[in-house]
Design an enzyme around this catalytic site. Structure first.
Site, short mmCIF file in Angstrom:
data_model
loop_
_atom_site.label_atom_id
_atom_site.label_comp_id
_atom_site.label_asym_id
_atom_site.label_seq_id
_atom_site.Cartn_x
_atom_site.Cartn_y
_atom_site.Cartn_z
N GLU A 160 28.67 -37.52 -37.65
CA GLU A 160 28.61 -38.83 -37.05
C GLU A 160 29.18 -38.91 -35.62
OE1 GLU A 160 28.55 -41.59 -41.06
OE2 GLU A 160 30.35 -41.63 -39.80
N GLU A 353 25.37 -38.23 -46.53
CA GLU A 353 26.31 -39.23 -47.04
C GLU A 353 25.55 -40.47 -47.46
OE1 GLU A 353 29.64 -40.50 -44.67
OE2 GLU A 353 30.12 -38.46 -44.02
#
Length: 438
Positions: A160, A353
């Site tokens: 991320e 995720e």
């Protein structure tokens, strides 16, 4: 409750589809005295940075209890475990020994190790605003790959970079705590450059399964008004295309390249090194409209008024304990949108995720959330998206960054006073889902 549990079974996924769970080093390992400090140690030491005043010095003490946690993984029946390697630990004497032991334990249990090389815990003294950090990241990657590459077959470079740039460098809500707004963009560029250099280092070490874990979500305009459409398009560039276009197309969205440092054209050739998997972290869509002239509270953040967009509430949807809307079909929309935008430039996708924060051991809301999102993922497969795996966030309740220990994302409950692990109802449900997929 999100909705009553579906009585029909989860649809069958293709043979070889990879099922797993994810964690990150800083959030679960503890043993902070056995590694060098990270920017998150410095950040949490500042009063007021973490809502409950906690730190990750002990966290789940996974460093000492990893065998117990691998046993939980084996009982769960996952194919793979996505963990992150702590750069500050690797920089410390004997730090790689821990990952040697962890990887050996996983292999002995028949679980594929999937290693993320950077999950936000940058060593103190390094700075993604400086180009040299990208080069240092490649050196660190080579060190880890030389030690673990004989057993770790799957690698992710970054986790991320969008959030690390936005929350850590633009808004100051995460480490390193800077509030640079658009002057934070060099941190984005240097992370992407670090990714490309790390891909080269991994290839040199013989790696054949390399990817990145980018966060993505659909951007929904607040209305069809021109100003809302324009604001939503800009937000989509910042949170989605800024971190996908350079990797997959070899270019930044129009106008962004002029804001980046260095020889951008030369750097883009490195950033666009071919990868084998494209990791997607998905939680929710975002509704975006024109700026409204005031600060906005959103997801626990205060967004400044000077941003050229405003984030609006998604109404008529259940929300998690974190206040995030539950929109399973947004995952289908996201994946088909990525396929349509990038075509054959998009590698096979892995959901690296997906998860939610809820309290309690009888966590029926989490079961409903995961059930809906796995079905939405199957819908994307049926629509022709090449998806190869799904990882739940997370195995354990953990240190949830600036939220401290208030948010519980785990399939396994952790008592942070005793460190006792207790599988939740969702753990048992997911175990049964995996058994039915065999």
């Amino acid at each position: 409750m999100i909705r009553p549990m579906a009585t029909n079974p989860i649809p069958q996924f293709p043979a070889g589809f990879l099922w797993g769970v994810s964690t990150s080093a800083h959030q679960i390992e503890g043993a902070a005295d056995l590694r060098a400090p990270s920017v998150w140690d410095a950040f949490t030491a500042e009063p007021g940075r973490v809502k409950d005043g906690s730190t990750a010095a002990v966290a789940c003490d996974h460093y000492h209890r990893y065998r117990e946690d691998v046993a939980l993984l084996a009982d769960l029946g996952v194919d793979a475990y996505r963990f992150s390697v702590s750069w500050p630990r690797v920089d410390s004497p004997g730090g790689l020994d821990f990952y040697d032991r962890l990887v050996d334990e996983l292999c002995a249990a028949g679980i594929r190790p999937v290693a993320t090389l950077f999950h936000w815990d940058l060593p103190v003294g390094l700075d993604w605003l400086r180009r040299e950090t990208a080069e240092r990241f490649a050196q660190y990657t080579a060190t880890v790959a030389a030690r673990l590459g004989d057993r770790v077959g799957s690698w992710l470079t970054l986790n991320e970079p969008a959030e690390h740039t936005l929350l850590g460098h633009a808004l100051g809500a995460h480490a390193p705590g800077r509030q640079l707004l658009f002057d934070a963009l060099p941190a984005a560029h240097h992370q992407l450059l670090g990714h490309g250099l790390a891909v080269r280092a991994l290839r040199a070490a013989g790696a054949t399964d390399i990817g990145i874990a980018n966060s993505h979500g659909p951007t929904w305009p607040a209305s069809h008004a021109a100003e809302d459409l324009e604001a939503a398009a800009f937000y989509d560039i910042l949170l989605n295309r800024l971190f996908a276009d350079p990797l997959l197309l070899g270019r930044y969205p129009e106008g962004i390249d002029a804001l980046m440092p260095g020889d951008v054209e030369a750097d883009l050739k490195v950033i666009a090194e071919p990868i084998d998997r494209y990791g997607v972290n998905y939680y929710a869509p975002t509704r975006v409209g024109a700026p409204q002239g005031d600060e906005i509270e959103f997801g626990g953040l205060t967004l400044p008024a000077e941003l050229p967009f405003s984030v609006r509430e998604i109404e008529d949807r259940p929300v998690t304990d974190f206040g995030w809307p539950v929109v399973p079909e947004g995952l289908t929309e996201l994946l088909t949108g990525l396929r349509d935008r990038y075509g054959d430039r998009l590698p096979p996708v892995v959901i690296t995720e997906n998860g939610c924060s809820y309290q309690g051991l009888d966590d029926q809301d989490r079961i409903g959330y995961l059930d809906g999102h796995i079905r939405a993922l199957h819908d994307a497969l049926a629509a022709g998206v090449d998806v190869r795996g799904y990882f739940v966030w997370s195995l354990l309740d953990n240190f949830e960054w600036a939220e401290g220990y208030a948010r519980r994302f785990g399939l396994v409950h952790v008592d942070f006073a005793t460190l006792e692990r207790t599988p939740k109802a969702s753990y048992g449900w997911f175990r049964e889902v995996l058994r039915a997929q065999r």
